[in-house]
Every structure is written in structure tokens, then in C-alpha cells.
Design a protein around this motif. Structure first.
Motif, PDB file in Angstrom:
ATOM      1  N   PRO A 184       3.196 -11.758   4.541  1.00  0.00           N
ATOM      2  CA  PRO A 184       2.212 -12.117   3.627  1.00  0.00           C
ATOM      3  C   PRO A 184       1.557 -10.753   3.060  1.00  0.00           C
ATOM      4  CG  PRO A 184       1.995 -13.288   5.615  1.00  0.00           C
ATOM      5  CD  PRO A 184       2.977 -12.364   5.776  1.00  0.00           C
ATOM      6  N   LYS A 185       1.123 -10.515   1.617  1.00  0.00           N
ATOM      7  CA  LYS A 185       0.818  -9.407   1.243  1.00  0.00           C
ATOM      8  C   LYS A 185      -0.699  -9.079   1.722  1.00  0.00           C
ATOM      9  CE  LYS A 185       0.189  -7.405  -3.359  1.00  0.00           C
ATOM     10  NZ  LYS A 185      -0.600  -7.441  -4.288  1.00  0.00           N
ATOM     11  N   SER A 186      -1.261 -10.015   2.259  1.00  0.00           N
ATOM     12  CA  SER A 186      -2.938  -9.945   2.703  1.00  0.00           C
ATOM     13  C   SER A 186      -2.668  -9.357   3.936  1.00  0.00           C
ATOM     14  CB  SER A 186      -3.415 -11.227   2.868  1.00  0.00           C
ATOM     15  OG  SER A 186      -2.808 -12.047   3.604  1.00  0.00           O
ATOM     16  N   VAL A 187      -1.612  -9.286   4.837  1.00  0.00           N
ATOM     17  CA  VAL A 187      -1.545  -8.805   6.371  1.00  0.00           C
ATOM     18  C   VAL A 187      -1.330  -7.150   6.220  1.00  0.00           C
ATOM     19  CG1 VAL A 187      -0.109  -8.524   8.285  1.00  0.00           C
ATOM     20  CG2 VAL A 187      -0.566 -10.711   7.441  1.00  0.00           C
ATOM     21  N   ALA A 190      -4.808  -6.088   4.956  1.00  0.00           N
ATOM     22  CA  ALA A 190      -5.781  -6.053   5.831  1.00  0.00           C
ATOM     23  C   ALA A 190      -5.521  -4.895   6.896  1.00  0.00           C
ATOM     24  CB  ALA A 190      -5.492  -7.179   6.753  1.00  0.00           C
ATOM     25  N   ALA A 191      -4.475  -4.365   6.818  1.00  0.00           N
ATOM     26  CA  ALA A 191      -3.967  -3.286   7.545  1.00  0.00           C
ATOM     27  C   ALA A 191      -4.436  -2.023   6.928  1.00  0.00           C
ATOM     28  CB  ALA A 191      -2.446  -3.102   7.727  1.00  0.00           C
ATOM     29  N   ARG A 200       1.957   4.416   9.436  1.00  0.00           N
ATOM     30  CA  ARG A 200       1.493   3.846  10.325  1.00  0.00           C
ATOM     31  C   ARG A 200       1.580   2.234  10.103  1.00  0.00           C
ATOM     32  NH1 ARG A 200      -0.739   3.855  15.000  1.00  0.00           N
ATOM     33  NH2 ARG A 200      -2.435   2.476  15.413  1.00  0.00           N
ATOM     34  N   ARG A 201       1.222   1.891   8.741  1.00  0.00           N
ATOM     35  CA  ARG A 201       1.499   0.453   8.419  1.00  0.00           C
ATOM     36  C   ARG A 201       2.705   0.104   8.569  1.00  0.00           C
ATOM     37  NH1 ARG A 201      -2.128   1.427   3.787  1.00  0.00           N
ATOM     38  NH2 ARG A 201      -0.548   1.015   2.374  1.00  0.00           N
ATOM     39  N   THR A 204       3.752  -0.085  12.613  1.00  0.00           N
ATOM     40  CA  THR A 204       2.895  -0.929  13.318  1.00  0.00           C
ATOM     41  C   THR A 204       2.923  -2.420  12.948  1.00  0.00           C
ATOM     42  OG1 THR A 204       0.772  -0.314  12.397  1.00  0.00           O
ATOM     43  CG2 THR A 204       1.455   0.720  14.071  1.00  0.00           C
ATOM     44  N   ILE A 205       3.104  -2.584  11.491  1.00  0.00           N
ATOM     45  CA  ILE A 205       3.002  -3.898  11.183  1.00  0.00           C
ATOM     46  C   ILE A 205       4.260  -4.324  10.467  1.00  0.00           C
ATOM     47  CG2 ILE A 205       1.826  -5.525   9.498  1.00  0.00           C
ATOM     48  CD1 ILE A 205       0.028  -4.154  11.248  1.00  0.00           C
ATOM     49  N   PRO A 208       7.613  -4.152  13.163  1.00  0.00           N
ATOM     50  CA  PRO A 208       7.516  -5.144  13.918  1.00  0.00           C
ATOM     51  C   PRO A 208       7.970  -6.657  13.549  1.00  0.00           C
ATOM     52  CG  PRO A 208       5.826  -3.939  14.359  1.00  0.00           C
ATOM     53  CD  PRO A 208       6.473  -3.362  13.122  1.00  0.00           C
ATOM     54  N   LEU A 209       7.256  -6.685  12.397  1.00  0.00           N
ATOM     55  CA  LEU A 209       7.247  -8.169  11.650  1.00  0.00           C
ATOM     56  C   LEU A 209       8.801  -8.334  11.157  1.00  0.00           C
ATOM     57  CD1 LEU A 209       4.195  -8.944   9.990  1.00  0.00           C
ATOM     58  CD2 LEU A 209       4.842  -9.590  12.027  1.00  0.00           C
ATOM     59  N   GLN A 292      11.038 -12.876  18.449  1.00  0.00           N
ATOM     60  CA  GLN A 292       9.951 -13.375  17.605  1.00  0.00           C
ATOM     61  C   GLN A 292       8.389 -12.991  18.116  1.00  0.00           C
ATOM     62  OE1 GLN A 292       9.761 -17.574  16.630  1.00  0.00           O
ATOM     63  NE2 GLN A 292      10.743 -17.036  14.580  1.00  0.00           N
ATOM     64  N   TYR A 293       7.475 -13.005  17.314  1.00  0.00           N
ATOM     65  CA  TYR A 293       6.248 -12.548  17.668  1.00  0.00           C
ATOM     66  C   TYR A 293       5.272 -13.902  17.843  1.00  0.00           C
ATOM     67  CZ  TYR A 293       7.006 -12.716  12.769  1.00  0.00           C
ATOM     68  OH  TYR A 293       7.225 -13.024  11.646  1.00  0.00           O
TER      69      TYR A 293
ATOM     70  N   PHE B  82      -9.725 -12.714   4.850  1.00  0.00           N
ATOM     71  CA  PHE B  82      -8.973 -13.201   3.750  1.00  0.00           C
ATOM     72  C   PHE B  82      -8.795 -14.907   3.920  1.00  0.00           C
ATOM     73  CE2 PHE B  82      -7.585  -8.976   4.261  1.00  0.00           C
ATOM     74  CZ  PHE B  82      -7.384  -8.642   2.986  1.00  0.00           C
ATOM     75  N   TYR B  88      -2.446 -10.229  12.209  1.00  0.00           N
ATOM     76  CA  TYR B  88      -1.317  -9.455  12.508  1.00  0.00           C
ATOM     77  C   TYR B  88      -0.597 -10.445  13.651  1.00  0.00           C
ATOM     78  CZ  TYR B  88      -4.083  -5.968  10.753  1.00  0.00           C
ATOM     79  OH  TYR B  88      -5.110  -4.910  10.083  1.00  0.00           O
TER      80      TYR B  88
END
Lengths: 293, 348
Positions: A184-187, A190-191, A200-201, A204-205, A208-209, A292-293, B82, B88
Motif C-alpha cells: 500500500p502506498k500509504s505505508v 507513513a514511513a 532506510r524506507r 526497513t519497509i 521485508p514486505l 510472511q509477516y 491514514f 507496518y
């Protein structure tokens, strides 16, 4: 409520499945069964007598040092190809995921190599890197580097790694791009607000995703390098020089066809079969859960 | 101390679509400002420009007296909640809240203290070790709020944060957001399409339409004195009755005092009553076509004079009306709103 089509009678479902089952039986199970059977046999050089020898072919195979050497070559080859094709594809996908001009054209061009047959890819790279005539070779030589994949094992390895990587990037690219677009773009936003730099984005985001995609691709790539690179190796180096680029699958071919050792070659292909079954099992078992997370 | 000041802010997308057409707003320090409007009115775009997620095509946006047009979102000292929470997914609740502080190099023990404090305020302490997917919608919403408050930003930005929750939870969270904002006294901008949410939360309510501000002010001012037909129809539920009355009048409608020329007459359903109460200026005759009983009150739907414009009348408590019944309703002069049908603006 789930809607289900219910077939009364059993004939229609069987008929509908029959074509696929036939193809699977004739082209997969039958040859696999033959390979297993053949791996227990020893034939004389003229094919006149055949003897059932149980596991002798396997014993001979694992007693010889050259099989381990081929395993090592395959391990080096597959890790290099998997590493480069995954990381380069990820880099390209991250770029394509940004809003760039000519994005469609960029993506189409990236997907093209996947449509090239492995043998043609091998020949293509062979020509480019042919020591005396190849365009790239001439450039490399002009730069003062003694390039000769026909004589130097490392150069030959580099050549087949490049060709195999080049071909696999497209496939990985498509999956990475789809994986990136599913985040999702919003994630990401948010970062960004949370003060993470783009680097870093990513680590760390985004990375992993993407891990389920990466793991899936890793398994698929290993299977690819193990089997589908046969055409590239056959066209570019024929496993040479001095077996420097002979992978497990190429050894099956060269021992069986050129060496005439059908039993030994069948035993090797059974070993490969076990490897691919294991890889598939790992994939089915873990791709849905662990990563999976 | 941090106010937000927008000055003639515009957003033009490549391709020429103008999403925000020159919005000027002043949001005082500690104020709760709600942007409300139909979808596509530019409210979210405006919020995203304040956040720095969209570039500003024209005008300026200043936070705490400093123009931030060219400043990265991270440097604006804002926090955003949001609509889909944007947690996350691979991090625990604790890490979700700590992420922004870690990126800013906050000392570890301070991070720990702040996260625990926020978790206590939002009552998510039992879930700190869980991943977002193991939480309910309401809990995720709290974590998203927690992530915003741990940073102690100058401004909170909310982008329709409650629209993914069910009706009951939405009301509960609405009250909590209001309480939290009162307690923290942080300047907030909140975007919603729900006028009830807007009315109940806002110190300053901004109604937007087609990329422009229709009216901004205290919620009850907008309710009592809508400056345009759009605001009149948007604020209040059920919406205000709006009837175009030509110079010659309408059959079934009696108006004692009215501005000259054709007008749009506005009257809220709750201001129409069946019993005449003193000096009523407006009397309408309606043939009831539908009756909606919601318990505390009943809404009567009907056409003026049987075939004219549709009107809604609110009757307190249970009503005995039946479709087909002809009723008469009146309203006082002070409850009537008149608008110019050409400009859409209020006539006083």
C-alpha cells in the motif's frame, strides 16, 4: 454463500480432466519412471545386454570425485545467477515502480529477454564474447584485459552466468514489480512522514514486505538454474573448458549421450529429481507461512 | 505553539485537472479543523499538500509561521493517520510506534517511555508485542493514533480515519479522538465526508466543494447561517429542504415575507411544525408519500401540494400519519433561509 457447480455422474469430470492427466502421465510420470528404472540397469557399450544391478550406478556416482566437483560448479553457478538476477531485477523493478516517463516501454523492453529461447540466448552471448570476433570481447581486449572464455574456466563461468542472469531478470522483474505494487502506498508515505530516508524506507519497509516474493523467486530461480540453463551452457561452452562450467544437468546429458553411460546418467537424473522435489516441497511448505509477516 | 496557514493554495495535476483552486485558511494553534465535502472536492488533496505528500502547485502553506512548500514531509514535524491505518505489517505494535522515533535518533530509553505512555493513553498496552494483523479494526486505529502521538508533532493530520470502522465503533472513536485532541492541545486537521463527524469534532468546520472553500466557521454557525445553497444542503441530516420559489409563488406554499424576485427557499425538516406557533411566515401543504419512524422522531416525506417539489418534515416522537394524508406545516421567519438561485449565495 459459496456457489458450487455439482456434477451428477462421474463421467464428465473425468473427461474434463483427462487431457491434462494424459499429458502429465505421458510426458512427466512415464519418463520419470523410466529414469528410475534405468538407473538400476547397466548396459554394455553396444546395447546388447542389460543387467539389473540395484544401486551400483549410484554407488559409482557418489564414489567418484568428479560428481562432487560438478555439484560445486552447480552451486557456484546457481548462487551467482540467483544473486545477480534477483538483485538486478529488484533494482529495475524499484525504478519501474516510480513514476517515470515511458514506463510502459521500459517494462516491455525488460520483459523481452524472457521470450528468447535458452539456446539462442547462449549463442547470442557466445557471439558477443567470442574471444577473437565478439564485439564485447574486442572492447574488453582493447581495455587491456586478456579475455578468453574458451580457455579460461573463470571467464567461461562468467559468460554463462551473464547469459543465464540476463534471461532470468525479466521473470524476476515481473514478480518484483507486482510485489512492489501490492505494497500500500500509504505505508510508504507513513514511513516518509516517520522520517525514514528513501534508503532506510527500502531496507526497513519495502524489502521485508517483499520477502514472500523474494523467497518464492529464490526457489524458482534455483530450479531454473538447475535445469533450464542447459540450453545456454550447451550453446555457449558445452560444459567446458575442462568441465569448468559443467552443471549437474549438463553432466546428465554429456555422460548419457556422449559417454554412453545410460545407467549412470539415469542415476544422476534421479538425484536431480529428488532435489527438485525437495525444493518444491520447501516452497509449498514455507512460502505461505514462514516468510510472511 | 503551531498554527497552520494556507494562502491561495492550488493543486494542478499534470494533464490540467485543478483539484484545489486557491484555498486560504487559518488554523489557530490547538484548533481542531475539519475539512468536509463530497468525494472529489479536493479535501484529501489539500491535507496531503499540508503533509508534503503532494507538491503545492501555487500559493503557500506555512506551519508555525514557516513556509513548508519545499520541505520534506519528515521535516515538517507533522503526523498523519491514514484511512487504511498504514501500519507496518511486519512490525509489532511497539515497533510501529517506535519507528518514527528511531528514525530520528531518539535515545532508546526515551523511545521506550514515550511508546509506553502512548500505549497507556490509547489502551493498547496488552497488544504491544502483536503484529497488526492480529488486531481488530478499532485496535489498529488506536495503534495508528499512537504512532502519531508518540512523536509529539506540531500538527496532526487525519485522512478519513474512521471510515473503515463499523458505525458503533466509529462513534466511540470519534469521542476519543476529540478527548485526546483536547488533552494534547495539538493543532489538528481532519478530513471526512461524514457531516455528522465533522459537526461533532470541529472547532472550525470547512465545507469544500469543487476544489474551493464554500464556507468556514464554527459548526453551529454553518448550521444556522449557511452562506451558500451547497452548505445548506450539505450540513444537517436529513438535509435542508430547498425549494425554488418563482416570483409568482408556488401552489400550496404561502410566504408572507420574502425577498423580491425568484429565490431558493431553505427550511430544515426540524423547523417545520404542524401546529402554528405564533407568527409563522411560511405555511406549506404537503401530501405525505412516505413515513420514516426512527424512534425519537419521525420523518414525513411528501410533495408540495401533491405534485410539487419534495419536502421532508420532522415530527417529534411517534407519528400517526399515513401515506396519502394531506398535512399543513408552518415555520417562523427566523428559521427561513433565502438564496439567490443564480449565484447560490445567501440573501439576508
Amino acid at each position: 454463500m459459496e456457489k458450487r457447480v455439482v456434477f451428477h455422474g462421474k463421467l464428465l469430470p473425468f473427461l474434463l480432466l483427462a487431457p491434462q492427466l494424459l499429458v502429465t502421465l505421458i510426458f512427466f510420470y512415464l519418463p520419470a519412471g523410466q529414469a528410475v528404472w534405468q538407473s538400476f540397469l547397466v548396459q554394455d557399450a553396444f546395447g546388447l545386454s542389460t543387467e539389473f544391478v540395484w544401486f551400483e550406478n549410484y554407488q559409482i556416482l557418489f564414489a567418484k570425485g568428479e560428481y562432487y566437483r560438478t555439484m560445486l560448479t552447480t552451486a557456484i553457478f546457481s548462487s551467482l545467477v540467483a544473486f545477480f538476477s534477483l538483485s538486478i531485477a529488484l533494482l529495475f523493478a524499484v525504478q519501474a515502480d516510480k513514476h517515470i516517463k515511458f514506463a510502459t516501454g521500459y517494462k516491455t523492453l525488460l520483459i523481452w529477454p524472457y521470450a528468447v529461447a535458452p539456446a539462442i540466448a547462449g549463442v547470442l552471448w557466445l557471439f558477443m564474447f567470442q574471444p577473437s570476433l565478439g564485439l564485447v570481447s574486442q572492447a574488453i581486449r582493447a581495455a587491456g584485459f586478456e579475455w578468453n572464455p574458451l580457455l579460461d574456466q573463470n571467464h567461461a563461468m562468467a559468460l554463462v552466468v551473464m547469459a543465464a542472469t540476463w534471461k532470468q531478470i525479466s521473470y524476476n522483474f515481473l514478480f518484483f514489480l507486482a510485489g512492489l505494487q501490492a505494497i500500500p502506498k500509504s505505508v510508504i508515505e507513513a514511513a516518509a512522514i516517520d522520517g525514514a530516508t528513501p534508503m532506510r524506507r527500502f531496507w526497513t519497509i519495502i524489502f521485508p514486505l517483499l520477502s514472500p516474493t523474494t523467497f518464492f523467486l529464490l526457489v524458482v530461480n534455483i530450479v531454473y538454474v538447475f535445469f533450464d540453463t542447459f540450453g545456454i551452457i550447451d550453446a555457449a561452452t558445452q560444459g567446458g573448458p575442462a568441465k569448468g562450467t559443467e552443471t549437474l544437468v549438463y553432466k546428465v546429458f554429456s555422460d548419457g549421450k556422449s559417454g554412453g553411460d545410460l545407467g549412470g546418467s539415469a542415476a544422476q537424473s534421479v538425484v536431480l529429481m529428488v532435489i527438485v522435489i525437495a525444493l518444491t516441497a520447501i516452497q509449498f511448505r514455507y512460502v505461505e507461512r514462514k516468510v510472511q509477516y | 505553539m503551531s498554527d497552520v496557514r494556507l494562502d491561495a493554495v492550488r493543486k494542478v495535476y499534470p494533464g490540467g485537472v485543478e483539484a484545489v483552486k486557491g484555498v486560504s485558511l487559518e488554523i489557530a494553534d490547538g484548533q481542531f479543523c475539519v475539512l468536509v465535502g463530497p468525494s472529489g472536492c479536493g479535501k484529501s488533496t489539500l491535507l496531503r499538500m499540508v503533509a508534503g505528500l503532494e507538491t503545492i502547485s501555487g500559493g503557500t502553506c506555512a506551519i508555525d509561521g514557516k513556509v513548508v512548500n519545499e520541505i520534506e514531509p519528515a521535516e515538517r514535524d507533522i503526523a498523519m493517520v491514514f484511512q487504511n491505518y498504514a501500519l507496518y505489517p511486519h512490525m509489532s505494535v511497539y515497533d510501529n510506534m517506535a519507528y518514527g522515533l528511531r528514525n530520528r535518533g531518539t535515545p532508546k530509553d526515551e523511545i521506550d517511555a514515550r511508546v509506553k505512555e502512548a500505549a497507556r493513553i490509547l489502551e493498547v498496552e496488552p497488544f504491544l508485542a502483536r503484529k497488526p494483523k492480529a488486531l481488530s479494526g478499532g485496535q489498529r486505529q488506536r495503534v495508528a493514533m499512537g504512532r502519531a502521538i508518540v512523536r509529539k508533532p506540531k500538527v496532526f493530520l487525519f485522512d478519513e480515519p474512521l471510515s473503515n470502522l463499523d458505525a458503533k465503533l466509529r462513534i466511540q472513536m470519534r469521542v476519543e479522538i476529540k478527548k485526546l485532541q483536547r488533552a494534547l492541545k495539538t493543532t489538528s486537521i481532519y478530513v471526512t465526508h461524514d457531516q455528522l463527524e465533522a459537526m461533532t469534532l470541529a472547532d472550525q468546520l470547512v465545507v469544500m466543494n469543487k476544489g474551493q472553500v464554500e464556507q468556514a466557521g464554527a459548526p453551529l454557525d454553518l448550521y444556522e447561517k449557511p452562506q451558500t445553497i451547497f452548505v445548506a444542503g450539505f450540513i444537517g441530516a436529513p438535509p435542508m429542504n430547498l425549494v425554488t420559489v418563482p416570483e409568482a409563488g408556488l401552489p400550496g406554499l404561502t410566504l408572507i415575507e420574502r425577498p423580491a424576485g425568484p429565490v431558493v427557499l431553505g427550511i430544515r425538516p426540524e423547523h417545520l411544525h404542524e401546529q402554528p406557533m405564533g407568527p409563522d411566515t411560511l405555511t406549506v401543504e404537503i401530501v405525505v408519500s412516505a413515513v420514516e419512524a426512527v424512534g425519537a422522531e419521525t420523518y414525513l416525506y411528501g410533495a408540495l401540494h401533491g405534485h410539487g417539489p419534495e419536502l421532508i418534515v420532522r415530527v417529534p416522537g411517534r407519528a400517526t400519519h399515513a401515506p396519502g394524508q394531506r398535512i399543513r406545516a408552518c415555520a417562523e421567519a427566523s428559521q427561513l433561509h433565502f438564496f439567490n438561485p443564480q449565484t447560490g449565495r445567501r440573501i439576508d
